[in-house]
Every structure is written in structure tokens, then in C-alpha cells.
Motif scaffolding. Structure first.
Motif, PDB file in Angstrom:
ATOM      1  N   UNK A 106      -9.939   4.617  -3.724  1.00  0.00           N
ATOM      2  CA  UNK A 106      -8.645   4.560  -4.413  1.00  0.00           C
ATOM      3  C   UNK A 106      -7.527   4.420  -3.380  1.00  0.00           C
ATOM      4  N   UNK A 107      -6.435   3.817  -3.810  1.00  0.00           N
ATOM      5  CA  UNK A 107      -5.313   3.576  -2.900  1.00  0.00           C
ATOM      6  C   UNK A 107      -4.769   4.884  -2.332  1.00  0.00           C
ATOM      7  N   UNK A 108      -4.703   5.930  -3.161  1.00  0.00           N
ATOM      8  CA  UNK A 108      -4.190   7.218  -2.669  1.00  0.00           C
ATOM      9  C   UNK A 108      -5.108   7.799  -1.590  1.00  0.00           C
ATOM     10  N   UNK A 109      -6.426   7.635  -1.753  1.00  0.00           N
ATOM     11  CA  UNK A 109      -7.357   8.087  -0.711  1.00  0.00           C
ATOM     12  C   UNK A 109      -7.167   7.275   0.562  1.00  0.00           C
ATOM     13  N   UNK A 110      -6.927   5.967   0.392  1.00  0.00           N
ATOM     14  CA  UNK A 110      -6.675   5.099   1.530  1.00  0.00           C
ATOM     15  C   UNK A 110      -5.455   5.586   2.320  1.00  0.00           C
ATOM     16  N   UNK A 111      -4.383   5.904   1.608  1.00  0.00           N
ATOM     17  CA  UNK A 111      -3.180   6.411   2.283  1.00  0.00           C
ATOM     18  C   UNK A 111      -3.455   7.714   3.025  1.00  0.00           C
ATOM     19  N   UNK A 112      -4.256   8.595   2.428  1.00  0.00           N
ATOM     20  CA  UNK A 112      -4.620   9.850   3.102  1.00  0.00           C
ATOM     21  C   UNK A 112      -5.384   9.578   4.400  1.00  0.00           C
ATOM     22  N   UNK A 113      -6.317   8.607   4.354  1.00  0.00           N
ATOM     23  CA  UNK A 113      -7.066   8.267   5.564  1.00  0.00           C
ATOM     24  C   UNK A 113      -6.155   7.684   6.638  1.00  0.00           C
ATOM     25  N   UNK A 114      -5.178   6.885   6.221  1.00  0.00           N
ATOM     26  CA  UNK A 114      -4.217   6.323   7.186  1.00  0.00           C
ATOM     27  C   UNK A 114      -3.438   7.442   7.851  1.00  0.00           C
ATOM     28  N   UNK A 115      -2.954   8.401   7.057  1.00  0.00           N
ATOM     29  CA  UNK A 115      -2.187   9.522   7.608  1.00  0.00           C
ATOM     30  C   UNK A 115      -3.034  10.375   8.551  1.00  0.00           C
ATOM     31  N   UNK A 172      -5.241   9.204  10.494  1.00  0.00           N
ATOM     32  CA  UNK A 172      -5.570   8.409  11.674  1.00  0.00           C
ATOM     33  C   UNK A 172      -6.994   7.887  11.673  1.00  0.00           C
ATOM     34  N   UNK A 173      -7.627   7.831  10.514  1.00  0.00           N
ATOM     35  CA  UNK A 173      -9.021   7.396  10.437  1.00  0.00           C
ATOM     36  C   UNK A 173      -9.165   5.902  10.197  1.00  0.00           C
ATOM     37  N   UNK A 175      -3.569  -8.774   1.663  1.00  0.00           N
ATOM     38  CA  UNK A 175      -3.411 -10.126   1.135  1.00  0.00           C
ATOM     39  C   UNK A 175      -3.070  -9.991  -0.344  1.00  0.00           C
ATOM     40  N   UNK A 176      -1.793 -10.074  -0.660  1.00  0.00           N
ATOM     41  CA  UNK A 176      -1.355  -9.849  -2.037  1.00  0.00           C
ATOM     42  C   UNK A 176      -1.579  -8.395  -2.406  1.00  0.00           C
ATOM     43  N   UNK A 177      -2.414  -8.183  -3.411  1.00  0.00           N
ATOM     44  CA  UNK A 177      -2.749  -6.805  -3.803  1.00  0.00           C
ATOM     45  C   UNK A 177      -4.092  -6.368  -3.242  1.00  0.00           C
ATOM     46  N   UNK A 178      -4.739  -7.220  -2.461  1.00  0.00           N
ATOM     47  CA  UNK A 178      -6.045  -6.924  -1.883  1.00  0.00           C
ATOM     48  C   UNK A 178      -5.865  -6.272  -0.516  1.00  0.00           C
ATOM     49  N   UNK A 179      -6.403  -5.057  -0.360  1.00  0.00           N
ATOM     50  CA  UNK A 179      -6.283  -4.323   0.900  1.00  0.00           C
ATOM     51  C   UNK A 179      -7.674  -4.077   1.454  1.00  0.00           C
ATOM     52  N   UNK A 180      -7.943  -4.643   2.612  1.00  0.00           N
ATOM     53  CA  UNK A 180      -9.225  -4.451   3.288  1.00  0.00           C
ATOM     54  C   UNK A 180      -8.948  -3.947   4.687  1.00  0.00           C
ATOM     55  N   UNK A 181      -9.915  -3.263   5.249  1.00  0.00           N
ATOM     56  CA  UNK A 181      -9.724  -2.751   6.590  1.00  0.00           C
ATOM     57  C   UNK A 181     -10.989  -2.179   7.174  1.00  0.00           C
ATOM     58  N   UNK A 182     -10.807  -1.372   8.217  1.00  0.00           N
ATOM     59  CA  UNK A 182     -11.936  -0.799   8.934  1.00  0.00           C
ATOM     60  C   UNK A 182     -11.565   0.602   9.389  1.00  0.00           C
ATOM     61  N   UNK A 183     -12.498   1.532   9.161  1.00  0.00           N
ATOM     62  CA  UNK A 183     -12.313   2.887   9.653  1.00  0.00           C
ATOM     63  C   UNK A 183     -12.570   2.919  11.154  1.00  0.00           C
ATOM     64  N   UNK A 184     -12.172   4.004  11.789  1.00  0.00           N
ATOM     65  CA  UNK A 184     -12.378   4.122  13.241  1.00  0.00           C
ATOM     66  C   UNK A 184     -13.858   4.182  13.601  1.00  0.00           C
ATOM     67  N   UNK A 185     -14.729   4.560  12.633  1.00  0.00           N
ATOM     68  CA  UNK A 185     -16.170   4.603  12.908  1.00  0.00           C
ATOM     69  C   UNK A 185     -16.851   3.257  12.663  1.00  0.00           C
TER      70      UNK A 185
END
Length: 73
Positions: free
Chosen positions: A37-46, A48-49, A56-66
Motif C-alpha cells: 500500500x502507498x502508506x506502507x511505502x511512505x513509511x519505508x521511505x521515512x 530509509x529502507x 510514472x504517472x500513478x505507477x510507483x516502482x522501486x527497490x528496497x535497500x536489500x
């Protein structure tokens, strides 16, 4: 080997192939990404993970530090 045994072996092989194909297709859709979920994503960003993010538009992809890939919905 009689024809009943050959038929049974054929059906078992076909079922196994169908199950393996279903697993590959299901796994291929997400590409091994962790969907969250987007809220979990924001928590992980805060926390530092999150190492890298692509928006890309409304599509959010990324990579964790692991190294695990993520997809925020």
C-alpha cells in the motif's frame, strides 16, 4: 505398458505442465516485486529502507535497500 497406464501418465504430465505454466504466469506478472500500500511505502521511505524509486504517472516502482523490488499501489 497398456493404454490405460499411458493415458494416466499423459494426464499427469499435462496437469503438471499446466500448474507450472500457471505459476510462471502468475509470478511473471509482478516480476517478483513486493506489492504494498502507498502508506506502507511512505513509511519505508521515512525509515530509509527504500534505495531507488521510479514514478510514472500513478505507477510507483522501486527497490528496497536489500535488493527486493517493490510496487506501490
Amino acid at each position: 505398458m497398456n493404454s490405460n497406464v499411458k493415458t494416466a501418465v499423459l494426464w499427469i504430465v499435462l496437469i503438471c505442465v499446466a500448474v507450472l505454466l500457471w505459476i510462471v504466469v502468475r509470478t511473471g506478472r509482478t516480476g517478483g516485486e513486493q506489492e504494498l500500500a502507498f502508506s506502507d511505502f511512505l513509511n519505508y521511505v521515512e525509515q530509509g529502507r527504500v534505495k531507488k524509486v521510479t514514478v510514472s504517472g500513478t505507477d510507483i516502482k522501486g527497490e528496497f535497500t536489500d535488493g527486493t523490488r517493490l510496487h506501490a499501489v
